[in-house]
Design a protein around this motif. Structure first.
Motif, short mmCIF file in Angstrom:
data_model
loop_
_atom_site.label_atom_id
_atom_site.label_comp_id
_atom_site.label_asym_id
_atom_site.label_seq_id
_atom_site.Cartn_x
_atom_site.Cartn_y
_atom_site.Cartn_z
N ARG A 29 38.08 37.88 37.58
CA ARG A 29 38.74 36.59 37.14
C ARG A 29 39.77 36.27 38.48
NH1 ARG A 29 39.45 33.60 32.78
NH2 ARG A 29 38.53 35.42 31.58
N GLU A 30 39.47 35.04 38.89
CA GLU A 30 40.49 34.77 39.94
C GLU A 30 41.92 34.43 39.64
OE1 GLU A 30 41.10 30.74 42.90
OE2 GLU A 30 39.60 30.57 41.28
N GLY A 31 42.74 35.51 40.46
CA GLY A 31 43.93 35.69 39.98
C GLY A 31 44.28 36.59 39.27
N GLY A 32 43.26 37.17 38.94
CA GLY A 32 43.40 38.40 37.69
C GLY A 32 43.69 39.63 38.44
N GLU A 33 44.07 40.73 37.56
CA GLU A 33 44.16 42.03 37.80
C GLU A 33 42.82 42.73 38.03
OE1 GLU A 33 46.33 44.12 35.21
OE2 GLU A 33 48.14 42.98 35.32
N ALA A 34 42.78 43.67 39.31
CA ALA A 34 41.50 44.32 39.48
C ALA A 34 41.06 45.17 38.36
CB ALA A 34 41.73 45.16 40.71
N GLY A 35 42.17 45.89 37.37
CA GLY A 35 41.55 46.61 36.34
C GLY A 35 40.80 45.76 35.30
N ALA A 36 40.95 44.27 35.48
CA ALA A 36 40.34 43.53 34.42
C ALA A 36 38.90 43.27 34.60
CB ALA A 36 40.98 42.38 34.10
N SER A 37 38.35 43.45 36.16
CA SER A 37 37.08 43.26 36.54
C SER A 37 36.12 44.05 35.77
CB SER A 37 36.94 43.54 38.24
OG SER A 37 37.19 44.93 38.37
N ARG A 38 34.86 43.39 35.88
CA ARG A 38 33.68 44.32 35.11
C ARG A 38 32.56 44.66 36.10
NH1 ARG A 38 33.15 42.54 28.88
NH2 ARG A 38 35.35 42.14 28.34
N VAL A 39 31.94 45.68 35.83
CA VAL A 39 30.76 45.99 36.53
C VAL A 39 29.51 46.03 35.69
CG1 VAL A 39 29.59 47.56 37.96
CG2 VAL A 39 31.98 47.36 38.52
N ARG A 40 28.37 45.15 35.83
CA ARG A 40 27.47 45.33 34.95
C ARG A 40 26.23 45.58 35.84
NH1 ARG A 40 27.97 39.84 32.38
NH2 ARG A 40 26.87 38.99 34.31
N ILE A 41 25.31 46.42 35.00
CA ILE A 41 24.23 46.91 35.59
C ILE A 41 23.03 46.65 34.89
CG2 ILE A 41 22.88 49.06 36.20
CD1 ILE A 41 25.17 48.50 38.02
N GLY A 42 21.88 46.11 35.26
CA GLY A 42 21.01 45.52 34.32
C GLY A 42 19.54 45.61 35.16
#
Length: 637
Positions: A29-42
């Motif tokens: 999310r723009e301006g959000g914390e790095a810990g809130a990012s998600r990594v998705r594998i598919g």
């Protein structure tokens, strides 16, 4: 990020490559914390053509799963979204419509159809228009026909092809279309030939490669044999006070000879008879095998008489007499689509492209027309010309393109200027040496004299069975009006510096000294030409000289004498070039084509109108088949 692991093998990139796709997404999310990012594998896996399963999971425990059904032109998607505790689940559905056809097993019987393709005109490698008083070499490009038949083979809903034949000529080009028909039939897609107006030799030759031949009841089948008419004009010119000063090297070099002698020489008679025998045998043996009929029965049909369609059906040359709907009914029955199959124009077919892989490139440079210095264009007397400056520039671009792995030179030329031919030949030698890229020559229906000169130092030379090649010799002619001027009281005063300066004057007949000098000069040019042939073809001078002498050879005769390396068409030459260029077997390639520049719209429109008027009121002669067959186009090398 998307990855297709099966596509790392170039041989599988276009087949299995799109069947497995791995993906990785980073969502932040723009301006959000790095810990809130998600990594998705598919990934997505196409279990069979038309059915795909897809899914993904992220590092927060969410996952998605879905299915896609790929129809020929419509794709349906369904996706279920399982989110983390406390968040609502979701489902998504979508439909995608596209113009190109997917290769898929998910077809409804009602979506299947047959393709129709019209084949007519004097086929050549390129559309050579322009107007010329002596007919030139106007042709219709066969490239769209090849593309249409290839698409019919790949397009999943096409179950057969109706060929509508109407005056197709150009036996070498027709020969190269036959393997495409064979591939369609081998793939379970029948081909039916429909002859609405009857047929010439070219129409019948291509029709023989089809499953069925249906002709109109009113179709005309006449003049199916071969005929040469040699006319000699020396006496007529002499009566007018005209003369052609001519010299040549090579006993069979016949260009312009009908203006200087009164009858067919023994050498010309031998060459004409041999080429007629070869052309007749190629047609008879191929068509008789196609139709499983006796040679004698077929030879009777080639006697030049007008044969009714019903009689040809009784002789098994044709399968049926009927209208277009009868031909379609026959095709529909063979394809399992009933008596009234749906149709689509083969030229409008388009197959969906799903591959990510960038194919290797093989360049095809087209060399069409009479050879001249300068730029390619159109001569008002002889027709389309192949300019040395144009072709050398195209060869430079092709060889120096870093993405091109090999070059194919497609030759369709009766010859022309010795200087221009030599300049183009030297360019091929230099560019091969400087770039290290292989050169393969593919000969069309004519690659003779200067046209053969271009091919000498190729890594491999392929000719069609109907190719006319060789003509390794030199001829020069200069018209003289000396007698014409004298009879009409025209006085000539001559002022010159140099004893031999009158050699090219239109106001002077050659005397014995001039003739001897011209013979000597042409002899030197001939020996130089033969030495180049000997070096390029790994022959002794004596061996090369024996098969030279200005003689025109058909493809298999040229192969037997070491002038070419094999029998095959443009497709075979491209396959050989990709092999020599190190492109792995099974890997698809992309052709980088270099064609002659076309004239402006107005120029082409006027030329087309003039040509149609000329042929309607004066007529034209076929170089290969039909009632007239010319032994050799005039050239100057």
């Amino acid at each position: 990020v998307g990855l297709r692991p099966l596509a790392f093998d170039p041989g599988q990139a276009f087949g299995l490559g799109p069947r497995l796709t791995l993906t990785a997404d980073l969502v932040m999310r723009e301006g959000g914390e790095a810990g809130a990012s998600r990594v998705r594998i598919g990934g997505e896996c196409e279990l069979l053509p038309g059915l795909s399963l897809r899914g993904s999971a992220d590092d927060h425990g969410d996952w998605r799963a879905g299915i896609a059904l790929l129809g020929p032109r419509v794709t349906a998607h369904a996706l279920a979204d399982r989110r983390e505790a406390g968040s609502p689940h979701a489902a998504a559905y979508g439909v995608q419509v596209h113009s190109a056809d997917e290769r898929t097993v998910l077809q409804t019987p009602g979506s299947r159809r047959v393709a129709t393709l019209a084949v007519s005109g004097n086929l050549g490698d390129e559309s050579l228009g322009g107007f010329s008083l002596l007919g030139g070499d106007a042709t219709v490009s066969s490239a769209p026909l090849h593309a249409a038949l290839e698409h019919a083979l790949e397009e999943p809903r096409v179950r057969g092809v109706l060929l509508e034949l109407g005056g197709a000529t150009g036996m070498a080009q027709l020969e190269e279309l036959r393997p495409r028909l064979a591939r369609l039939r081998a793939a379970g897609k029948p081909v039916v030939a429909w002859l609405p107006w009857g047929a010439g030799r070219g129409d019948l030759y291509l029709a023989g490669a089809c499953d069925r031949i249906v002709a109109s009841p009113e179709g005309q089948f006449m003049q199916l044999g071969l005929r040469v008419e040699q006319r000699y004009y020396r006496r007529m010119l002499a009566d007018l006070g005209l003369r052609l000063n001519r010299t040549s090297a090579g006993r069979y070099k016949s260009a312009g000879r009908n203006l200087t002698v009164d009858s067919t020489t023994a050498e010309d008679r031998e060459a004409i008879e041999r080429n007629l025998d070869v052309i007749q045998e190629l047609f008879v043996s191929t068509f008789a095998a196609d139709r499983r009929i006796a040679r004698d029965s077929l030879l009777g049909v080639l006697d030049g008489r007008d044969w009714p369609a019903g009689e040809l059906t009784a002789r098994r040359v044709l399968d049926a007499v009927g209208e277009r709907e009868d031909a379609l009914a026959a095709l529909g029955g063979l394809a399992g689509l009933g008596a009234e199959p749906s149709t689509v124009a083969a030229t409008r077919l388009e197959v969906a492209r799903r591959a990510w892989h960038v194919p290797a490139r093989v360049a095809v440079v087209y060399a069409s027309g009479g050879i001249e210095l300068g730029r390619s264009g159109n001569d008002p007397l002889w027709g389309p010309t192949l300019g040395a400056a144009t072709l050398v520039g195209q060869l430079e671009s092709a060889f120096r393109d870093p993405g091109v792995r090999a070059v194919v030179l497609r030759i369709e030329s009766p010859g022309g200027s010795a200087l221009a031919s030599d300049a183009m030949h030297r360019a091929t030698v230099r560019l091969k040496r400087e770039t290290g890229k292989p050169l393969v020559v593919s000969m069309g229906r004519t690659a003779a004299s200067g046209g053969y000169h271009l091919a000498i130092d190729a890594d491999r030379i392929l000719a069609d069975r109907f190719t006319r090649t060789g003509s390794i010799g030199v001829v020069f002619a200069s018209p003289s009006l000396e007698g014409f001027y004298a009879r009409r009281g025209v006085r000539q005063d001559v002022f010159q510096r140099g004893e031999w300066m009158g050699a090219f004057s239109p106001g002077k007949d050659w005397d014995p000294a001039f003739q001897a000098s011209a013979d000597s000069a042409i002899g030197r040019s001939y020996r130089s030409f033969v030495r180049k042939v000997a070096a390029g073809r790994k022959l002794s001078f004596e061996q090369a000289d024996a098969v030279a002498q200005g003689r025109v050879w058909m493809g298999e005769d040229a192969l037997a004498r070491g002038l070419v390396d094999g029998i095959g068409g443009l497709e075979d030459a491209v396959a050989e070039a990709r092999r020599r260029g190190g492109v792995p077997a099974g890997e698809r390639i992309r052709l980088a084509e270099y064609r002659r520049p076309s004239g402006g719209f107005v120029e082409r429109l006027i030329a087309s109108s003039l040509r149609a008027s000329w042929e309607r009121h004066v007529g034209s002669l076929s170089l290969e088949e039909g009632p007239m067959y010319l032994a050799e186009p005039i050239d100057v090398e």
